[in-house]
Design a protein around this motif. Structure first.
Motif, short mmCIF file in Angstrom:
data_model
loop_
_atom_site.label_atom_id
_atom_site.label_comp_id
_atom_site.label_asym_id
_atom_site.label_seq_id
_atom_site.Cartn_x
_atom_site.Cartn_y
_atom_site.Cartn_z
N GLY A 199 49.34 69.32 51.73
CA GLY A 199 49.54 67.99 51.16
C GLY A 199 48.29 67.16 51.38
N TRP A 200 47.84 66.44 50.37
CA TRP A 200 46.57 65.72 50.48
C TRP A 200 46.57 64.54 49.51
N ILE A 201 45.54 63.71 49.64
CA ILE A 201 45.28 62.67 48.64
C ILE A 201 43.88 62.87 48.09
N CYS A 202 43.68 62.46 46.85
CA CYS A 202 42.36 62.46 46.23
C CYS A 202 42.01 61.01 45.92
N VAL A 203 40.93 60.53 46.52
CA VAL A 203 40.56 59.12 46.50
C VAL A 203 39.31 58.92 45.65
N SER A 204 39.38 57.98 44.72
CA SER A 204 38.22 57.57 43.95
C SER A 204 37.55 56.42 44.69
N ALA A 205 36.30 56.61 45.14
CA ALA A 205 35.64 55.62 45.98
C ALA A 205 34.15 55.53 45.66
N GLU A 206 33.55 54.45 46.10
CA GLU A 206 32.12 54.22 45.85
C GLU A 206 31.24 55.24 46.55
N GLY A 207 31.69 55.78 47.66
CA GLY A 207 30.93 56.76 48.42
C GLY A 207 31.77 57.25 49.57
N LEU A 208 31.26 58.26 50.26
CA LEU A 208 32.03 58.89 51.32
C LEU A 208 31.73 58.19 52.65
N SER A 209 32.50 57.15 52.92
CA SER A 209 32.42 56.44 54.19
C SER A 209 33.82 55.97 54.55
N GLN A 210 34.03 55.70 55.84
CA GLN A 210 35.34 55.19 56.24
C GLN A 210 35.70 53.93 55.46
N LYS A 211 34.77 53.02 55.37
CA LYS A 211 35.04 51.74 54.71
C LYS A 211 35.40 51.94 53.24
N ASN A 212 34.64 52.77 52.53
CA ASN A 212 34.90 52.99 51.11
C ASN A 212 36.24 53.68 50.87
N ILE A 213 36.53 54.72 51.66
CA ILE A 213 37.78 55.46 51.47
C ILE A 213 38.98 54.55 51.72
N VAL A 214 38.95 53.80 52.81
CA VAL A 214 40.09 52.93 53.13
C VAL A 214 40.20 51.78 52.13
N ASN A 215 39.08 51.23 51.68
CA ASN A 215 39.14 50.19 50.65
C ASN A 215 39.82 50.70 49.39
N SER A 216 39.52 51.93 48.99
CA SER A 216 40.15 52.50 47.79
C SER A 216 41.62 52.82 48.03
N MET A 217 41.97 53.21 49.24
CA MET A 217 43.38 53.39 49.56
C MET A 217 44.13 52.06 49.43
N LYS A 218 43.51 50.98 49.86
CA LYS A 218 44.15 49.67 49.82
C LYS A 218 44.39 49.19 48.39
#
Length: 303
Positions: A199-218
């Protein structure tokens, strides 16, 4: 005018938010778990050991990062609340590395408030496995979403799917997102039927960083899956169109008006579908199912 709903950014990253190590009740040391997910092509991972906060040294990278977090437990309640560091949030005091957050007498809401105050987003883990009532999830405020699929719970006791909880909350006007995860504990990484990589998620984000991934999750810029993939989701006026990996069916689930399930009557795979949103619809989410029964779930579009 056509608007691209997913992916909103050029890059999409695959990750698992929920897995355990020997730091709590997992079977493998931390390094073994990290290497296993990297070898399987994952690009981010959250170490969510019980009540023991993990702070990563890999916060930004081109290939693989680790999100800070833990899985917290609330007193005698059935809540397992996942805290994941949000580095866009201002906070007074973050959790320190390896800090132990005990099972407290706080209420679920007090716990969510505490985690948010300390600079985290919150996800409610495996609500069916923990036997939560629908109304318990309605009463809580401030959490980002719930696990709608938990691979370990599905494998262990057929309690992994929770889309009924999700639709109940959405029908009641709760704007929450759906997550899929492993929740892996066992020493079975190399088994054919494993707690890992299910089980996983696929996140569309500006780049691979904690801040970017969590911002896109939000902002809901991700989908959850245990098999198939969304390639594109577009909206033009009141019509949603999408392309997917090969699947058996594409279901548009809406409320209060009925959606539609799109499939080929001969049983062949399909790769695209469209749905015109009826007047009065409050939300639409998309659920795709492949020939093996594996699924992926878009986040809801609200109207």
């Amino acid at each position: 005018m056509k608007k691209r709903i997913f992916p909103r950014f050029e890059n999409t990253y695959r990750g698992n938010l929920h897995t355990h190590t020997t730091r709590s009740d997992g079977a493998y040391e931390l390094e073994a778990v990290l290497h296993a997910y990297q070898d399987m092509g994952y690009q981010f991972l959250c170490i969510s050991d019980h009540r023991k906060y993990y702070v990563s040294h890999i916060k930004e990278n081109e290939n693989f990062i680790i999100l800070d977090g833990m899985e917290g437990e609330v007193g005698d309640s059935s809540y397992h609340i996942h805290a994941i560091a949000d580095y866009s949030a201002e906070e007074a005091e973050r959790f320190e590395a390896e800090s132990i957050w005990p099972v407290t007498e706080q209420s679920p809401q007090e716990t969510i408030n505490e985690y948010i105050k300390r600079g985290n987003i919150c996800i409610i883990n495996h609500p069916r496995w923990t036997k939560l009532e629908y109304e318990e999830l309605m009463e809580a405020e401030g959490y980002l979403g719930i696990e709608i699929y938990n691979n370990n719970c599905d494998r262990e006791s057929l309690t992994g799917y929770a889309t009924d909880y999700w639709d109940y909350l959405l029908r009641k006007g709760k704007r929450v997102y759906g997550f899929a995860s492993d929740d892996a504990h066992a020493k079975d990484i190399h088994c054919n039927v494993s707690e890992y990589f299910g089980g996983w998620i696929c996140v569309s984000a500006e780049g691979l960083s904690q801040k970017n991934i969590v911002n896109s999750m939000k902002t809901g810029d991700f989908y959850a899956s245990n098999g198939p993939a969304f390639l594109t989701i577009d909206k033009e006026d009141r019509t949603i169109s999408l392309q997917t990996s090969p699947v058996k069916s594409i279901a548009f689930i809406s409320w209060p008006e009925h959606g539609v399930n799109v499939y080929d009557k001969s049983g062949k795979d399909i790769r695209e579908a469209a749905f015109t949103i009826p007047e009065g619809t409050r939300y639409v989410r998309i659920e795709i199912t492949d020939q093996n029964g594996k699924k992926a779930w878009s986040n809801p579009l609200f109207f």
